[in-house]
Design a protein around this motif. Structure first.
Motif, PDB file in Angstrom:
ATOM      1  N   ASP A 144     -50.438 -17.231 -27.774  1.00 23.23           N
ATOM      2  CA  ASP A 144     -51.476 -16.281 -27.207  1.00 23.23           C
ATOM      3  C   ASP A 144     -50.621 -15.571 -25.833  1.00 23.23           C
ATOM      4  O   ASP A 144     -50.680 -14.465 -25.687  1.00 23.23           O
ATOM      5  N   LEU A 145     -50.244 -16.544 -24.972  1.00 22.89           N
ATOM      6  CA  LEU A 145     -49.564 -16.340 -23.719  1.00 22.89           C
ATOM      7  C   LEU A 145     -48.312 -15.198 -23.971  1.00 22.89           C
ATOM      8  O   LEU A 145     -47.973 -14.553 -23.607  1.00 22.89           O
ATOM      9  N   SER A 146     -47.398 -16.023 -24.891  1.00 23.79           N
ATOM     10  CA  SER A 146     -46.343 -15.060 -25.455  1.00 23.79           C
ATOM     11  C   SER A 146     -46.626 -13.655 -25.642  1.00 23.79           C
ATOM     12  O   SER A 146     -45.954 -12.734 -25.522  1.00 23.79           O
ATOM     13  N   ASP A 147     -47.671 -13.437 -26.676  1.00 24.35           N
ATOM     14  CA  ASP A 147     -48.131 -12.018 -27.070  1.00 24.35           C
ATOM     15  C   ASP A 147     -48.737 -11.461 -25.754  1.00 24.35           C
ATOM     16  O   ASP A 147     -48.159 -10.171 -25.580  1.00 24.35           O
ATOM     17  N   TRP A 148     -49.217 -12.041 -24.967  1.00 21.84           N
ATOM     18  CA  TRP A 148     -49.741 -11.142 -23.698  1.00 21.84           C
ATOM     19  C   TRP A 148     -48.607 -10.766 -22.853  1.00 21.84           C
ATOM     20  O   TRP A 148     -48.372  -9.860 -22.272  1.00 21.84           O
ATOM     21  N   LEU A 149     -47.607 -11.793 -22.867  1.00 19.28           N
ATOM     22  CA  LEU A 149     -46.444 -11.229 -21.945  1.00 19.28           C
ATOM     23  C   LEU A 149     -45.445 -10.272 -22.488  1.00 19.28           C
ATOM     24  O   LEU A 149     -45.056  -9.352 -21.836  1.00 19.28           O
ATOM     25  N   ASP A 150     -45.558 -10.247 -23.767  1.00 19.22           N
ATOM     26  CA  ASP A 150     -44.772  -9.082 -24.795  1.00 19.22           C
ATOM     27  C   ASP A 150     -45.683  -7.680 -24.210  1.00 19.22           C
ATOM     28  O   ASP A 150     -44.956  -6.770 -24.151  1.00 19.22           O
ATOM     29  N   ALA A 151     -46.986  -7.818 -24.305  1.00 17.77           N
ATOM     30  CA  ALA A 151     -47.801  -6.846 -24.029  1.00 17.77           C
ATOM     31  C   ALA A 151     -47.897  -6.267 -22.397  1.00 17.77           C
ATOM     32  O   ALA A 151     -48.259  -4.966 -22.043  1.00 17.77           O
ATOM     33  N   HIS A 152     -47.572  -7.038 -21.599  1.00 15.22           N
ATOM     34  CA  HIS A 152     -47.491  -6.984 -20.177  1.00 15.22           C
ATOM     35  C   HIS A 152     -46.390  -7.141 -19.476  1.00 15.22           C
ATOM     36  O   HIS A 152     -46.121  -8.414 -18.821  1.00 15.22           O
ATOM     37  N   PRO A 153     -45.122  -6.671 -19.787  1.00 13.91           N
ATOM     38  CA  PRO A 153     -43.763  -6.948 -19.111  1.00 13.91           C
ATOM     39  C   PRO A 153     -43.808  -6.520 -17.921  1.00 13.91           C
ATOM     40  O   PRO A 153     -44.489  -5.708 -17.250  1.00 13.91           O
ATOM     41  N   ILE A 154     -43.203  -7.353 -16.819  1.00 17.92           N
ATOM     42  CA  ILE A 154     -42.885  -7.262 -15.428  1.00 17.92           C
ATOM     43  C   ILE A 154     -41.609  -7.114 -15.097  1.00 17.92           C
ATOM     44  O   ILE A 154     -40.805  -8.288 -15.577  1.00 17.92           O
ATOM     45  N   LYS A 155     -40.771  -6.326 -14.969  1.00 15.17           N
ATOM     46  CA  LYS A 155     -39.496  -6.166 -14.482  1.00 15.17           C
ATOM     47  C   LYS A 155     -39.108  -5.906 -13.131  1.00 15.17           C
ATOM     48  O   LYS A 155     -39.903  -5.257 -12.386  1.00 15.17           O
TER      49      LYS A 155
END
Length: 155
Positions: A144-155
């Protein structure tokens, strides 16, 4: 009488030299020369996210956790927890977004921590029971966290 005077003067000089030496060795001078402790380097959120997501991908490509018996997936569970902890440190250091941005990610990492806190892999419930185990807390929350990171990228 000469010895008596010389003895008093010698003792006085000795006392003065000792006091000067002791006062010159104060610790306050040494504190100003001391270097501050080095801060531990924190990786960027982007790098920590990549490392975490790579760990989740490795878990999946290695076959996941197919065994149902307790204790058979502990190594994989802890392998996902380490990069999740690094990710949390990176999130804490990230100043481009507020703490509210990370609320869901923190909750998922906290759930993973709760699962790891059990101290062992509890396995899968016998007989197809619907109750959750710490595997669900760690492995499910990692995905779920991996999916969340995909949906909320920080660059």
């Amino acid at each position: 009488m000469g010895r008596y005077t010389w003895g008093k003067r010698g003792a006085g000089l000795f006392l003065a030299a000792t006091m000067a030496a002791v006062s010159g060795c104060s610790s306050s001078d040494d504190d100003s020369d001391a270097k501050p402790a080095a801060k531990a380097k924190t990786v960027s959120v982007e790098a920590a996210s990549t490392t975490f997501q790579d760990a989740v991908t490795k878990f999946d490509t290695d076959g996941g956790c197919l065994e149902k018996e307790p204790g058979t997936c502990w190594k994989q569970m802890t392998a996902l927890m380490e990069p999740a902890r690094d990710l949390r440190k990176a999130m804490n250091a990230e100043k481009s977004v507020g703490a509210d941005f990370w609320t869901d990610a923190y909750a998922l990492i906290d759930t993973m921590e709760d699962g790891i806190a059990v101290g062992e892999d509890q396995g899968v419930p016998a007989g197809g029971a619907t109750e959750l185990t710490n595997r669900d807390d760690v492995l499910g929350s990692a995905h779920d966290l991996s999916d969340w990171l995909d949906a909320h990228p920080i660059k």
